[in-house]
Design a protein around this motif. Structure first.
Motif, PDB file in Angstrom:
ATOM      1  N   GLU A 167      -0.153   0.349 -14.662  1.00 49.22           N
ATOM      2  CA  GLU A 167      -1.481   0.173 -14.077  1.00 49.22           C
ATOM      3  C   GLU A 167      -1.432  -0.583 -12.744  1.00 49.22           C
ATOM      4  O   GLU A 167      -2.119  -0.220 -11.786  1.00 49.22           O
ATOM      5  CB  GLU A 167      -2.400  -0.551 -15.062  1.00 49.22           C
ATOM      6  CG  GLU A 167      -3.824  -0.679 -14.557  1.00 49.22           C
ATOM      7  CD  GLU A 167      -4.748  -1.323 -15.583  1.00 49.22           C
ATOM      8  OE1 GLU A 167      -5.805  -1.787 -15.160  1.00 49.22           O
ATOM      9  OE2 GLU A 167      -4.407  -1.353 -16.778  1.00 49.22           O
ATOM     10  N   THR A 168      -0.612  -1.622 -12.670  1.00 47.96           N
ATOM     11  CA  THR A 168      -0.486  -2.408 -11.435  1.00 47.96           C
ATOM     12  C   THR A 168      -0.010  -1.523 -10.287  1.00 47.96           C
ATOM     13  O   THR A 168      -0.545  -1.585  -9.177  1.00 47.96           O
ATOM     14  CB  THR A 168       0.491  -3.586 -11.644  1.00 47.96           C
ATOM     15  OG1 THR A 168       0.015  -4.387 -12.710  1.00 47.96           O
ATOM     16  CG2 THR A 168       0.624  -4.414 -10.378  1.00 47.96           C
ATOM     17  N   LYS A 169       1.001  -0.702 -10.540  1.00 44.11           N
ATOM     18  CA  LYS A 169       1.527   0.185  -9.499  1.00 44.11           C
ATOM     19  C   LYS A 169       0.507   1.263  -9.120  1.00 44.11           C
ATOM     20  O   LYS A 169       0.386   1.614  -7.952  1.00 44.11           O
ATOM     21  CB  LYS A 169       2.835   0.828  -9.956  1.00 44.11           C
ATOM     22  CG  LYS A 169       3.962  -0.171 -10.097  1.00 44.11           C
ATOM     23  CD  LYS A 169       5.201   0.480 -10.673  1.00 44.11           C
ATOM     24  CE  LYS A 169       6.290  -0.538 -10.919  1.00 44.11           C
ATOM     25  NZ  LYS A 169       7.460   0.078 -11.573  1.00 44.11           N
ATOM     26  N   ARG A 170      -0.247   1.770 -10.103  1.00 39.22           N
ATOM     27  CA  ARG A 170      -1.273   2.782  -9.803  1.00 39.22           C
ATOM     28  C   ARG A 170      -2.377   2.184  -8.937  1.00 39.22           C
ATOM     29  O   ARG A 170      -2.903   2.856  -8.048  1.00 39.22           O
ATOM     30  CB  ARG A 170      -1.833   3.361 -11.092  1.00 39.22           C
ATOM     31  CG  ARG A 170      -0.861   4.313 -11.792  1.00 39.22           C
ATOM     32  CD  ARG A 170      -1.539   5.115 -12.895  1.00 39.22           C
ATOM     33  NE  ARG A 170      -2.143   4.280 -13.917  1.00 39.22           N
ATOM     34  CZ  ARG A 170      -1.512   3.813 -15.000  1.00 39.22           C
ATOM     35  NH1 ARG A 170      -0.247   4.121 -15.202  1.00 39.22           N
ATOM     36  NH2 ARG A 170      -2.147   3.070 -15.877  1.00 39.22           N
ATOM     37  N   LYS A 171      -2.732   0.914  -9.150  1.00 39.56           N
ATOM     38  CA  LYS A 171      -3.752   0.262  -8.322  1.00 39.56           C
ATOM     39  C   LYS A 171      -3.311   0.144  -6.871  1.00 39.56           C
ATOM     40  O   LYS A 171      -4.133   0.093  -5.971  1.00 39.56           O
ATOM     41  CB  LYS A 171      -4.092  -1.119  -8.876  1.00 39.56           C
ATOM     42  CG  LYS A 171      -4.962  -1.073 -10.115  1.00 39.56           C
ATOM     43  CD  LYS A 171      -5.260  -2.476 -10.624  1.00 39.56           C
ATOM     44  CE  LYS A 171      -6.108  -2.406 -11.883  1.00 39.56           C
ATOM     45  NZ  LYS A 171      -6.369  -3.749 -12.428  1.00 39.56           N
ATOM     46  N   LYS A 172      -1.992   0.087  -6.655  1.00 37.86           N
ATOM     47  CA  LYS A 172      -1.451   0.033  -5.291  1.00 37.86           C
ATOM     48  C   LYS A 172      -1.316   1.426  -4.681  1.00 37.86           C
ATOM     49  O   LYS A 172      -0.834   1.562  -3.563  1.00 37.86           O
ATOM     50  CB  LYS A 172      -0.085  -0.657  -5.281  1.00 37.86           C
ATOM     51  CG  LYS A 172      -0.147  -2.138  -5.559  1.00 37.86           C
ATOM     52  CD  LYS A 172       1.241  -2.743  -5.442  1.00 37.86           C
ATOM     53  CE  LYS A 172       1.212  -4.240  -5.617  1.00 37.86           C
ATOM     54  NZ  LYS A 172       2.553  -4.827  -5.442  1.00 37.86           N
ATOM     55  N   GLY A 173      -1.713   2.459  -5.432  1.00 36.66           N
ATOM     56  CA  GLY A 173      -1.676   3.803  -4.901  1.00 36.66           C
ATOM     57  C   GLY A 173      -0.486   4.644  -5.313  1.00 36.66           C
ATOM     58  O   GLY A 173      -0.363   5.793  -4.886  1.00 36.66           O
ATOM     59  N   THR A 224       1.684   7.098  -7.440  1.00 39.17           N
ATOM     60  CA  THR A 224       1.414   8.182  -8.373  1.00 39.17           C
ATOM     61  C   THR A 224       2.704   8.503  -9.092  1.00 39.17           C
ATOM     62  O   THR A 224       3.771   8.035  -8.709  1.00 39.17           O
ATOM     63  CB  THR A 224       0.905   9.427  -7.629  1.00 39.17           C
ATOM     64  OG1 THR A 224       1.889   9.837  -6.685  1.00 39.17           O
ATOM     65  CG2 THR A 224      -0.406   9.146  -6.917  1.00 39.17           C
ATOM     66  N   SER A 267       0.835  -1.202   0.000  1.00 35.94           N
ATOM     67  CA  SER A 267       0.000   0.000   0.000  1.00 35.94           C
ATOM     68  C   SER A 267       0.865   1.245   0.000  1.00 35.94           C
ATOM     69  O   SER A 267       2.034   1.203   0.387  1.00 35.94           O
ATOM     70  CB  SER A 267      -0.897   0.001   1.249  1.00 35.94           C
ATOM     71  OG  SER A 267      -0.114   0.233   2.399  1.00 35.94           O
TER      72      SER A 267
END
Length: 144
Positions: free
Chosen positions: A104-110, A112, A16
């Protein structure tokens, strides 16, 4: 090969955004000379903050063959908790001053972005003799 670089990502251990900075600080702490020497790993010449983790680099005092370099990279990745999938000599590492743009995977984990990359403290600035590594790979890329 005259230099080695390993990808050690704090993003992999931080599920997270709240834990990302803590995981990244812990990773940099693991790359200090005292901690590396315990593992038979000489301190790196330079450490780059890739935006998602750290990439320690060792400039070597003498060349090693690509096969030996790949074996050394796999061993370093294992010792440092690095990514074993990026241990081939053809790998292009993130250059200091470029941006790490989260997928996209890293953005889903929050995460930026973009996040700038750059050289950070932790490196000695000095080249390292290949013999300083606790394990030197033999031809064929397999550790001794």
């Amino acid at each position: 090969m005259m230099s080695l670089g390993v990808t050690a990502s704090s993003a992999a251990s931080a599920p997270s955004p709240e834990t990302f900075d803590t995981a990244k600080a812990e990773l940099l702490k693991r790359l200090t000379a005292a901690n590396l020497n315990k593992q038979g790993v000489p301190p790196p010449t330079k450490v780059v903050d890739s935006g998602g983790g750290y990439q320690p680099y060792w400039v070597l005092t003498e060349p090693v063959s690509p096969e030996v370099a790949e074996g050394m990279l796999r061993w370093l990745a294992q010792q440092l908790g690095g990514d074993p999938a990026v241990c081939e000599v053809s790998r292009i590492m993130r250059l200091p001053g470029t941006a790490n743009i989260p997928n996209e995977t890293k953005r889903k984990k929050g995460r930026t972005g973009p996040v700038p990359s750059g050289v950070v403290g932790g490196g000695t600035g000095m080249p390292v003799a290949p013999s300083r590594f606790k394990q030197i790979a033999k031809p064929g890329g397999k550790p001794k």
